[in-house]
Enzyme design. Structure first.
Site, short mmCIF file in Angstrom:
data_model
loop_
_atom_site.label_atom_id
_atom_site.label_comp_id
_atom_site.label_asym_id
_atom_site.label_seq_id
_atom_site.Cartn_x
_atom_site.Cartn_y
_atom_site.Cartn_z
CG HIS A 37 36.48 54.27 37.10
ND1 HIS A 37 37.52 54.97 37.69
CD2 HIS A 37 36.65 52.99 37.50
CE1 HIS A 37 38.26 54.15 38.41
NE2 HIS A 37 37.75 52.93 38.32
CB CYS A 38 36.16 51.21 31.97
SG CYS A 38 36.40 52.38 30.63
CG HIS A 39 40.34 49.55 35.30
ND1 HIS A 39 41.01 50.64 35.79
CD2 HIS A 39 39.40 49.26 36.22
CE1 HIS A 39 40.50 50.99 36.96
NE2 HIS A 39 39.51 50.18 37.25
CE1 TYR A 55 44.19 43.67 39.33
CE2 TYR A 55 44.64 45.06 41.23
CZ TYR A 55 44.25 44.92 39.91
OH TYR A 55 43.92 46.02 39.17
CB THR A 83 47.07 49.02 41.07
OG1 THR A 83 46.14 47.95 41.28
CG2 THR A 83 46.48 50.33 41.58
NE ARG A 130 42.55 55.05 40.20
CZ ARG A 130 42.18 53.78 40.31
NH1 ARG A 130 42.93 52.82 39.81
NH2 ARG A 130 41.05 53.45 40.90
CG ASP A 263 35.56 49.57 38.69
OD1 ASP A 263 36.64 50.00 38.23
OD2 ASP A 263 35.50 48.82 39.69
CG ASN A 268 41.31 43.63 43.43
OD1 ASN A 268 41.97 42.60 43.34
ND2 ASN A 268 41.81 44.81 43.14
C1 0GY Z 1 38.72 50.26 40.76
C2 0GY Z 1 38.91 49.66 42.06
C3 0GY Z 1 39.89 48.81 42.45
C4 0GY Z 1 41.10 48.52 41.76
C5 0GY Z 1 41.80 49.38 41.01
O1 0GY Z 1 43.60 50.03 39.72
C6 0GY Z 1 43.12 49.13 40.40
O2 0GY Z 1 43.67 48.05 40.61
O3 0GY Z 1 41.34 50.59 40.76
C7 0GY Z 1 39.69 48.14 43.75
O4 0GY Z 1 40.27 47.05 43.95
O5 0GY Z 1 38.93 48.66 44.59
O6 0GY Z 1 38.35 51.43 40.67
O7 0GY Z 1 38.96 49.62 39.75
#
Ligand code: 0GY
Length: 318
Positions: A37-39, A55, A83, A130, A263, A268
């Site tokens: 789980h990472c972005h 955001y 998101t 998701r 993560d 946030n």
């Molecule tokens: C996470 C948690 C958050 C944000 C997102 O996609 C996202 O913006 O998942 C959060 O703000 O709790 O898993 O990255």
């Protein structure tokens, strides 16, 4: 050091930037471990943030993610569409395509997505979609639209990742239990860890997993859930200790249906930015044996995201 957001963007006031010098973990993850789980964020000049985002982060690029992967000792990543990029999966797809097969992805799609677009996402390495129910992150999407998407991705062998707050599980239960695919819960359904681990709220989550064998959970994000925080006590690295009983319970009860991720880059967060090295040191507290660690970090994510590499791959298919 303050990290930039590029393009014509300004970071959300108070935004905490990811941390560039994680402490080398003491815990050595087993060979073949997956950060599940990472972005990636942007970079904004190349992959603009979505107009509907809630955001605006600092950029967090694929190169920076892959550097972190290597530094922490992981072999692969599962990159989850954030998101702030809405349903434009370009930054995710770009990262997957340049990962040399070392990253798979979870996308966000709308009802209008075509079969050809789904196939292109699949070819790039996407293996799930998701559905986000956290109200501060996304606008509401009707459940019939989500169910239609779930029915279309299931034949591709994809799964559905769901993100929700613990208090919303009762209302979402019927929808979740009718999803026609494997379902992966983000961050254990965000339990309130000031409540008892054997209390009714977390019991409901355990029942959700117990009664539905297609439900998996990420035992990630102690830094989001913890009230005791990252401080080490008595020289021990026991950060986020109030989250341990919750995550350990899930790992020990459902050892074949759990995943773990950093993560990174930690969107946030409000009071501190975690040291990703210390997050890795959290793992043996929640998965205390080498057998549990291997399932959590290697076997389970490989089975879900790289089935062609899992034992018995010939019959599992890719
Ligand atoms: C996470 C948690 C958050 C944000 C997102 O996609 C996202 O913006 O998942 C959060 O703000 O709790 O898993 O990255």
């Amino acid at each position: 050091m303050s990290r930039p957001t590029t393009g014509n963007f300004t970071k959300t006031p108070g935004w905490l930037d990811w941390y560039g010098a994680p402490t080398p973990p003491r815990f050595k993850v087993p060979p073949g471990s997956v950060d599940a789980h990472c972005h990636v964020f942007g970079p904004g000049w190349k992959f603009p943030y979505a107009p509907e985002r809630k955001y605006t982060p600092c950029d967090a690029t694929k190169e920076q993610l892959f550097k972190l992967r290597d530094r922490l000792g992981f072999e692969r990543n599962v990159i989850v569409q954030a998101t702030c990029h809405g349903a434009d999966n370009s930054a995710l797809v770009d990262a997957l395509k340049t990962s040399g097969g070392k990253a798979r992805g979870v996308a966000t799609v709308k009802r209008a997505v075509t079969d050809q677009q789904l196939q292109e996402l699949h070819d790039a390495g996407v293996r799930g979609v998701r559905f986000n129910f956290v109200k501060r992150l996304v606008d509401f999407t009707p459940k019939d639209e989500l169910m239609e998407i779930a029915s279309r991705i299931a034949p591709l062998g994809w799964h559905v990742v769901i993100y929700f707050e613990a208090e919303d599980l009762p209302e979402l239960w019927d929808f979740f239990t009718s999803l026609p695919a494997t379902v992966v819960v983000d961050h254990m359904g965000r339990p309130n860890v000031s409540k008892p681990v054997d209390g009714p709220e977390f019991d409901l989550f355990l029942k959700f997993m117990r009664e539905n064998e297609n439900v998996w959970s990420k035992v990630s994000c102690p830094e989001r859930l913890s009230l005791t925080g990252p401080r080490a006590l008595d020289g021990e690295r026991d950060a986020y200790r109030d989250v341990v009983p919750f995550a350990r319970k899930v790992v020990e009860t459902f050892p074949d249906r759990v995943l773990w991720g950093t993560d990174w880059p930690h969107p946030n967060l409000k009071d501190h930015m975690p040291d990703d090295g210390l997050l890795v040191d959290f793992i043996p507290h929640i998965a205390p044996t080498s057998e549990l660690q291997k399932k959590l970090l290697v076997d389970n994510p490989t089975r879900l995201y790289w089935p062609e590499l899992a034992p018995g791959a010939a019959s599992a298919g890719a």
